[in-house]
Scaffold this motif. Structure first.
Motif, PDB file in Angstrom:
ATOM      1  N   CYS A  27      10.041 -11.529  41.136  1.00  0.00           N
ATOM      2  CA  CYS A  27       9.843 -12.961  40.911  1.00  0.00           C
ATOM      3  C   CYS A  27      10.344 -13.376  39.526  1.00  0.00           C
ATOM      4  N   ALA A  46       6.572 -18.962  41.089  1.00  0.00           N
ATOM      5  CA  ALA A  46       7.390 -18.128  41.974  1.00  0.00           C
ATOM      6  C   ALA A  46       6.500 -17.265  42.863  1.00  0.00           C
ATOM      7  N   LEU A  49       4.792 -19.591  45.478  1.00  0.00           N
ATOM      8  CA  LEU A  49       5.671 -20.154  46.504  1.00  0.00           C
ATOM      9  C   LEU A  49       6.322 -19.106  47.400  1.00  0.00           C
ATOM     10  N   PHE A  50       6.715 -17.977  46.808  1.00  0.00           N
ATOM     11  CA  PHE A  50       7.630 -17.089  47.520  1.00  0.00           C
ATOM     12  C   PHE A  50       7.130 -15.664  47.713  1.00  0.00           C
ATOM     13  N   ARG A  53       7.892 -13.799  51.020  1.00  0.00           N
ATOM     14  CA  ARG A  53       8.859 -14.585  51.775  1.00  0.00           C
ATOM     15  C   ARG A  53      10.267 -14.027  51.604  1.00  0.00           C
ATOM     16  N   ALA A  57      13.953 -18.131  52.919  1.00  0.00           N
ATOM     17  CA  ALA A  57      12.907 -19.117  52.633  1.00  0.00           C
ATOM     18  C   ALA A  57      13.151 -19.806  51.302  1.00  0.00           C
ATOM     19  N   VAL A  58      13.670 -19.063  50.319  1.00  0.00           N
ATOM     20  CA  VAL A  58      14.005 -19.656  49.019  1.00  0.00           C
ATOM     21  C   VAL A  58      15.105 -20.698  49.187  1.00  0.00           C
ATOM     22  N   HIS A  61      13.805 -23.742  50.941  1.00  0.00           N
ATOM     23  CA  HIS A  61      12.915 -24.533  50.085  1.00  0.00           C
ATOM     24  C   HIS A  61      13.721 -25.502  49.222  1.00  0.00           C
TER      25      HIS A  61
END
Length: 224
Positions: A27, A46, A49-50, A53, A57-58, A61
């Protein structure tokens, strides 16, 4: 065989944050790579959110915000992650001993790409415990929190979902396992949970159990 193992067809391990202590490293690399694109993302954000994932997905987003990342972003991020992992990646304490004694069939199912999973396991000496039984989000249509990856791994391993146990460190991973009809234990022993209440986070996501030491994987009387 430890009590509980005979009840299982399969144990699926996530990789990042479960087998290797990589989440803070990766991250951090993501934050640095996004900064070169003019996007500020703090490490804590980070992780929020991720965590767990896929890279898709990043991209989705930021694409949904109308912020298309440049072509150099993914190669730059991959290079940063490789350098960071080669310099600093460590296995989760105790996981090698756990895997050495494991008699239940087991595999990896990760949101990371196959190259990164293979690198992580090779650098930390864990690769021999899986002998190529690696499944990633690249292999299915939908990544976590959809159940596709875990169902795919179980099918490849010829295991029944209801007799499969998943070990996960993220909300999206726990949700994916539950959606697949599998038992799921949350693991919060990675460094990314040092300043967060991982137990509450993963219990609230639906984990059947949460633990923080691989040495406690098979606790006395623990039922699957």
């Amino acid at each position: 065989m430890k009590a509980g193992q005979h009840e299982l067809d399969l144990i699926i391990f996530d990789c990042d944050g479960v087998l290797v202590d990589s989440e803070v490293l990766s991250c951090g690399c993501l934050s640095e790579a996004l900064a070169t694109c003019g996007i500020e993302l703090k490490l804590a954000d980070a992780l929020e959110l991720f965590l767990g994932r896929s890279m898709a997905a990043v991209l989705q987003h930021y694409g949904a915000q109308g912020r298309m990342l440049p072509d150099y972003f993914l190669p730059d991020l991959k290079a940063r992650v490789r350098q960071a992992f080669q310099a600093s990646l460590q296995p989760i304490p105790g996981v090698g001993s756990l895997l050495s004694g494991l008699r239940t069939p087991h595999c990896v199912a990760s949101s990371s790409d196959l190259d990164r999973v293979s690198l992580s396991l090779a650098l930390t000496g864990l690769a021999p415990h899986f002998d190529g039984r690696l499944y990633t989000s690249q292999m299915v249509e939908r990544g976590k929190p959809a159940p596709d990856l875990f169902l795919y791994a179980a099918a490849k391993m010829q295991a029944e979902p209801h007799k499969t146990l998943v070990i996960e460190d993220s909300v999206s991973g726990v949700a994916a396992a539950r959606a697949a009809g599998m038992k799921v234990w949350g693991f919060v022993g990675g460094s990314h949970y040092e300043s967060r209440d991982g137990r509450a986070i993963l219990y609230n996501a639906g984990a059947n159990r949460v633990f923080d030491r691989m040495a406690d994987f098979w606790t006395e009387g623990q039922r699957v």
